[in-house]
Design a protein around this motif. Structure first.
Motif, PDB file in Angstrom:
ATOM      1  N   GLY A 425      83.550   0.228  18.660  1.00 27.78           N
ATOM      2  CA  GLY A 425      83.195   1.086  17.961  1.00 27.78           C
ATOM      3  C   GLY A 425      82.246   2.191  18.231  1.00 27.78           C
ATOM      4  O   GLY A 425      81.766   1.860  19.413  1.00 27.78           O
ATOM      5  N   ALA A 426      81.624   3.086  17.553  1.00 28.01           N
ATOM      6  CA  ALA A 426      81.003   4.090  17.765  1.00 28.01           C
ATOM      7  C   ALA A 426      79.396   3.615  18.006  1.00 28.01           C
ATOM      8  O   ALA A 426      78.938   2.561  17.152  1.00 28.01           O
ATOM      9  N   MET A 427      78.634   3.877  18.759  1.00 20.83           N
ATOM     10  CA  MET A 427      77.412   3.725  19.077  1.00 20.83           C
ATOM     11  C   MET A 427      77.038   4.705  20.074  1.00 20.83           C
ATOM     12  O   MET A 427      77.671   5.264  20.781  1.00 20.83           O
ATOM     13  N   PRO A 428      75.668   4.954  20.249  1.00 19.08           N
ATOM     14  CA  PRO A 428      74.965   5.813  21.469  1.00 19.08           C
ATOM     15  C   PRO A 428      75.337   5.360  22.615  1.00 19.08           C
ATOM     16  O   PRO A 428      75.550   4.113  22.853  1.00 19.08           O
ATOM     17  N   ILE A 429      75.405   6.302  23.489  1.00 18.15           N
ATOM     18  CA  ILE A 429      75.861   5.954  24.828  1.00 18.15           C
ATOM     19  C   ILE A 429      74.858   5.165  25.604  1.00 18.15           C
ATOM     20  O   ILE A 429      75.140   4.143  26.178  1.00 18.15           O
ATOM     21  N   GLU A 430      73.623   5.449  25.207  1.00 17.36           N
ATOM     22  CA  GLU A 430      72.363   4.550  25.763  1.00 17.36           C
ATOM     23  C   GLU A 430      72.722   3.237  25.422  1.00 17.36           C
ATOM     24  O   GLU A 430      72.427   2.181  26.052  1.00 17.36           O
ATOM     25  N   THR A 431      73.119   2.996  24.158  1.00 21.32           N
ATOM     26  CA  THR A 431      73.304   1.487  23.378  1.00 21.32           C
ATOM     27  C   THR A 431      74.292   0.827  24.165  1.00 21.32           C
ATOM     28  O   THR A 431      74.376  -0.483  24.535  1.00 21.32           O
ATOM     29  N   HIS A 432      75.356   1.421  24.343  1.00 26.27           N
ATOM     30  CA  HIS A 432      76.557   0.915  25.179  1.00 26.27           C
ATOM     31  C   HIS A 432      76.242   0.587  26.417  1.00 26.27           C
ATOM     32  O   HIS A 432      76.721  -0.783  26.823  1.00 26.27           O
ATOM     33  N   ILE A 433      75.360   1.281  27.326  1.00 27.39           N
ATOM     34  CA  ILE A 433      74.933   1.049  28.588  1.00 27.39           C
ATOM     35  C   ILE A 433      74.092  -0.035  28.375  1.00 27.39           C
ATOM     36  O   ILE A 433      74.146  -1.145  29.106  1.00 27.39           O
ATOM     37  N   SER A 434      72.908  -0.360  27.637  1.00 23.89           N
ATOM     38  CA  SER A 434      72.219  -1.438  27.669  1.00 23.89           C
ATOM     39  C   SER A 434      72.672  -2.427  27.331  1.00 23.89           C
ATOM     40  O   SER A 434      72.195  -3.578  27.618  1.00 23.89           O
ATOM     41  N   GLN A 435      73.540  -2.629  26.249  1.00 19.24           N
ATOM     42  CA  GLN A 435      74.252  -3.926  25.701  1.00 19.24           C
ATOM     43  C   GLN A 435      75.308  -4.552  26.679  1.00 19.24           C
ATOM     44  O   GLN A 435      75.641  -5.512  26.575  1.00 19.24           O
ATOM     45  N   ARG A 436      75.909  -3.385  27.485  1.00 22.10           N
ATOM     46  CA  ARG A 436      77.014  -4.015  28.206  1.00 22.10           C
ATOM     47  C   ARG A 436      77.363  -3.762  29.681  1.00 22.10           C
ATOM     48  O   ARG A 436      77.984  -4.280  30.465  1.00 22.10           O
ATOM     49  N   LEU A 437      76.102  -2.823  30.335  1.00 21.93           N
ATOM     50  CA  LEU A 437      76.322  -2.499  31.794  1.00 21.93           C
ATOM     51  C   LEU A 437      75.213  -2.587  32.491  1.00 21.93           C
ATOM     52  O   LEU A 437      75.277  -2.174  33.940  1.00 21.93           O
ATOM     53  N   LEU A 438      74.110  -3.159  32.114  1.00 21.43           N
ATOM     54  CA  LEU A 438      73.023  -3.424  32.992  1.00 21.43           C
ATOM     55  C   LEU A 438      73.149  -4.866  33.509  1.00 21.43           C
ATOM     56  O   LEU A 438      73.920  -5.754  32.943  1.00 21.43           O
ATOM     57  N   THR A 439      72.312  -5.254  34.643  1.00 16.58           N
ATOM     58  CA  THR A 439      72.575  -6.410  35.286  1.00 16.58           C
ATOM     59  C   THR A 439      72.581  -7.649  34.353  1.00 16.58           C
ATOM     60  O   THR A 439      73.165  -8.688  34.420  1.00 16.58           O
ATOM     61  N   HIS A 440      71.313  -7.587  33.294  1.00 17.16           N
ATOM     62  CA  HIS A 440      71.211  -8.724  32.612  1.00 17.16           C
ATOM     63  C   HIS A 440      71.483  -8.372  31.266  1.00 17.16           C
ATOM     64  O   HIS A 440      70.975  -8.985  30.170  1.00 17.16           O
ATOM     65  N   SER A 441      72.637  -7.424  30.886  1.00 15.54           N
ATOM     66  CA  SER A 441      73.116  -7.183  29.489  1.00 15.54           C
ATOM     67  C   SER A 441      73.862  -8.608  29.077  1.00 15.54           C
ATOM     68  O   SER A 441      74.425  -9.125  29.744  1.00 15.54           O
ATOM     69  N   THR A 442      73.532  -8.949  27.767  1.00 15.06           N
ATOM     70  CA  THR A 442      74.210  -9.972  27.174  1.00 15.06           C
ATOM     71  C   THR A 442      75.435 -10.052  26.851  1.00 15.06           C
ATOM     72  O   THR A 442      76.351 -10.923  26.757  1.00 15.06           O
ATOM     73  N   THR A 443      76.193  -8.810  26.941  1.00 17.83           N
ATOM     74  CA  THR A 443      77.427  -8.490  26.600  1.00 17.83           C
ATOM     75  C   THR A 443      78.274  -7.726  27.715  1.00 17.83           C
ATOM     76  O   THR A 443      79.094  -6.908  27.266  1.00 17.83           O
ATOM     77  N   ASP A 452      70.743  -0.083  41.509  1.00 15.65           N
ATOM     78  CA  ASP A 452      70.750   1.510  41.489  1.00 15.65           C
ATOM     79  C   ASP A 452      71.036   2.273  40.311  1.00 15.65           C
ATOM     80  O   ASP A 452      70.539   2.989  39.487  1.00 15.65           O
ATOM     81  N   PHE A 453      72.033   1.597  39.277  1.00 18.68           N
ATOM     82  CA  PHE A 453      72.532   1.827  38.068  1.00 18.68           C
ATOM     83  C   PHE A 453      71.725   1.562  37.383  1.00 18.68           C
ATOM     84  O   PHE A 453      70.989   2.213  36.256  1.00 18.68           O
ATOM     85  N   ASP A 454      71.009   0.192  37.413  1.00 11.87           N
ATOM     86  CA  ASP A 454      69.720  -0.088  36.369  1.00 11.87           C
ATOM     87  C   ASP A 454      68.591   0.730  36.471  1.00 11.87           C
ATOM     88  O   ASP A 454      67.848   1.101  35.330  1.00 11.87           O
ATOM     89  N   ALA A 455      68.323   1.246  37.675  1.00 13.63           N
ATOM     90  CA  ALA A 455      67.336   2.156  37.971  1.00 13.63           C
ATOM     91  C   ALA A 455      67.335   3.535  37.311  1.00 13.63           C
ATOM     92  O   ALA A 455      66.681   4.102  36.636  1.00 13.63           O
ATOM     93  N   HIS A 456      68.652   4.069  37.269  1.00  7.64           N
ATOM     94  CA  HIS A 456      68.955   5.273  36.603  1.00  7.64           C
ATOM     95  C   HIS A 456      68.599   5.063  34.894  1.00  7.64           C
ATOM     96  O   HIS A 456      68.126   5.857  34.337  1.00  7.64           O
ATOM     97  N   TYR A 457      69.111   4.023  34.340  1.00 12.42           N
ATOM     98  CA  TYR A 457      68.955   3.579  33.312  1.00 12.42           C
ATOM     99  C   TYR A 457      67.707   3.636  32.908  1.00 12.42           C
ATOM    100  O   TYR A 457      66.897   4.252  31.850  1.00 12.42           O
ATOM    101  N   ALA A 458      66.664   2.840  33.623  1.00 11.87           N
ATOM    102  CA  ALA A 458      65.161   2.749  33.560  1.00 11.87           C
ATOM    103  C   ALA A 458      64.666   4.081  33.518  1.00 11.87           C
ATOM    104  O   ALA A 458      63.587   4.344  32.688  1.00 11.87           O
ATOM    105  N   ARG A 459      64.939   4.767  34.367  1.00 10.63           N
ATOM    106  CA  ARG A 459      64.525   6.514  34.524  1.00 10.63           C
ATOM    107  C   ARG A 459      64.785   7.075  33.192  1.00 10.63           C
ATOM    108  O   ARG A 459      63.855   8.114  32.688  1.00 10.63           O
ATOM    109  N   ALA A 460      66.024   7.003  32.791  1.00 11.07           N
ATOM    110  CA  ALA A 460      66.417   7.665  31.564  1.00 11.07           C
ATOM    111  C   ALA A 460      65.403   7.380  30.295  1.00 11.07           C
ATOM    112  O   ALA A 460      65.142   8.326  29.503  1.00 11.07           O
TER     113      ALA A 460
END
Length: 525
Positions: A425-443, A452-460
């Motif tokens: 369902g709907a959620m901010p794109i930041e939330t989708h990334i943090s919950q599902r696409l970082l190395t240590h995301s739980t889902t 390198d992807f994690d580093a982009h997120y951390a900078r954002a």
């Protein structure tokens, strides 16, 4: 029970849980207005909003286990009832950007670890003012580690011991780390503000536009207008939620004039009654992401060529037209179409079967058998798997749908398998990334793990510069589009049906946003 467009509906005990569950209110109807898509010959009422009346809304429910505790809200009817009786500090707008609600505004400190939030002059239904102490209590209750409230994961970054009330209308929240997107947490699903000390919700007291009247769990809930709501009094005198678990029963009750609003109807219903003046259907676009999740940390989808082949062999238009019956939009392997920070500058990926076959051959995968995990946990999952398997066959892959246990499906696909049906369902794109696409995301269902992807997120999320964050989100989406594991083939519309005499229900709002299933701006014509 299927009905022809001209059939006279017959309500049964399987419909609206007995005649006692139906209101004796006058027979009125509902139509929807807004910038979204409305279908049906009746149209919306013209002129200014009118005050008065009782709107009867039919939702699927959870039986005797339903709750009015806004922090436990999970079902569609519970979510709608929570927003009717309570407020969050912020909520999601139509593009899933953050809109202030009980918060009049917020200001971060220079290091993004302290946020000062000013509250509106708002009152609870018993006349008490909404205070900073209520915010601190609500967030402490939600983040209690001994309890399982849905918003806990979003609010867990708050260091409540270091947070404080600055008078009654200002609260200063300390964070455990710098976080530029903290307003996303204020809008999290279930992050409602309740009065300090509130623990029982059989007779809830909130600050929302409607006040509690009577409740029969699993059957009905009656609410009344709160005249002193900070956002203006609702147009309706009363709002009645009725439980009807079968979609056909909700539609039958609407056509019979026994309810005014039927939540969550199918595209088949929309087509069947397109010419029926008793019904208007509203389509809320980009409500649900439809996809397949490839695990990129294991064969065969650790091969980038094979992932690209999967993207290219997919006939997205066929999937939207068959699985969603045309009630949706084609996806581009990125979450959040139409949402804030969505990378709409990335060209739409085209169906290219020749290129897909070439990549399958280059990966040495022709004839490869690929199990596709699916289950009847969401509408269209099993059908989509079947359609996709036929599409993959044309590219030389043997995709084999296998039906899993619907009760454990979401847990099962996180760790096992290689390919699975997936939705969101709907959620901010930041939330989708943090919950599902970082190395240590739980889902992390695709097992995407890129430093390198994690580093982009951390900078954002550590930058106060909006343009820098936008650039970082764009860079992350380009990485995902090129080689990620989510094959996002479409976005389903969310459909509601009403009788054609109510105005003010927004058609702009994806499911789970502020204006979805919201009734304080609705009126009876």
């Amino acid at each position: 029970m299927a009905l022809s467009p001209t059939a006279t509906p017959r309500l049964t005990r399987r419909g609206l849980l007995g005649a006692a569950a139906l209101s004796a209110a006058a027979s009125t109807g509902v139509a929807l207005t807004g910038c979204g898509v409305h279908t049906g010959p009746g149209g919306a009422p013209s002129g200014r909003p009118r005050r008065g009346g009782r709107l009867r809304a039919a939702f699927a429910g959870g039986g005797a286990n339903e709750t009015l505790d806004p922090h436990l809200a999970n079902l569609f009817n519970e979510a709608s009832r929570a927003k009717a009786m309570f407020d969050k500090l912020a909520d999601y707008g139509p593009d899933v950007s953050i809109r202030p609600r009980l918060a009049e505004g917020w200001e971060p400190g220079t290091d993004l670890t302290r946020w000062r939030i000013t509250l509106r002059q708002a009152t609870f239904h018993d006349g008490r003012p909404v205070r900073a102490a209520d915010v601190l209590y609500s967030y402490a209750r939600i983040t209690d580690p001994t309890r399982a409230f849905r918003a806990r994961a979003s609010l867990d970054m708050i260091d409540l011991a270091a947070s404080r009330a600055v008078g009654d209308r200002v609260v200063e929240l300390a964070l455990k780390r710098p976080f530029a997107e903290f307003p996303n947490a204020l809008a999290a699903f279930g992050a409602y503000i309740v009065p300090e000390g509130a623990e029982t919700f059989d007779h809830p007291v909130g600050s929302g536009p409607f006040t509690f009247d009577t409740w029969r769990p699993g059957r009905s809930l009656l609410l009344r207008r709160y005249a002193d709501h900070w956002d203006g009094a609702a147009h309706l005198d009363e709002l009645e939620y009725l439980t009807s678990n079968e979609e056909s029963a909700r539609v039958n009750a609407l056509l019979a004039g026994q309810v005014d609003y039927a939540h969550d109807v199918t595209p088949t219903t929309a087509r069947t009654y397109a010419a029926d003046r008793r019904m208007t259907v509203t389509r809320m676009p980009n409500s649900t992401m439809q996809s397949f999740a490839m695990k990129v940390d294991r064969p065969p989808f650790d091969d980038r060529d094979l992932r690209e082949a999967m993207f290219l062999l997919t006939d997205r238009r066929q999937l939207v037209d068959t699985v969603l019956a045309g009630s949706g939009q084609v996806g581009n392997d990125l979450f959040g179409k139409g949402y804030q920070h969505y990378a709409d500058d990335i060209a739409q990926r085209a169906h290219d079967l020749d290129r897909a076959r070439f990549l399958v051959d280059r990966a040495g995968a022709r004839g490869l058998r690929v199990p596709l995990d699916t289950a009847p946990v969401a509408s269209g999952f099993v059908e989509a798997a079947s359609v996709f398997a036929e599409q993959a066959r044309k590219a030389g892959l043997v995709v084999e749908p296998r039906i899993g246990d619907k009760d454990t499906y979401w847990r099962d696909i996180l760790g096992s398998g290689v390919l699975a049906s997936y939705r969101s369902g709907a959620m901010p794109i930041e939330t989708h990334i943090s919950q599902r696409l970082l190395t240590h995301s739980t889902t992390n269902a695709t097992r995407w793990a890129r430093p390198d992807f994690d580093a982009h997120y951390a900078r954002a999320v550590s930058s106060a510069d909006e343009q820098a964050r936008r650039q970082a989100y764009g860079d992350m989406q380009r990485m995902l589009h090129a080689e990620g594991g989510f094959l996002i083939w479409g976005f389903a519309d969310f459909l509601v049906a009403t009788s054609p005499r109510v105005g003010g229900v927004s058609a702009d709002a994806p499911a789970n946003t502020l204006d979805w299933a919201r009734f304080d701006k609705v009126w009876l014509g």
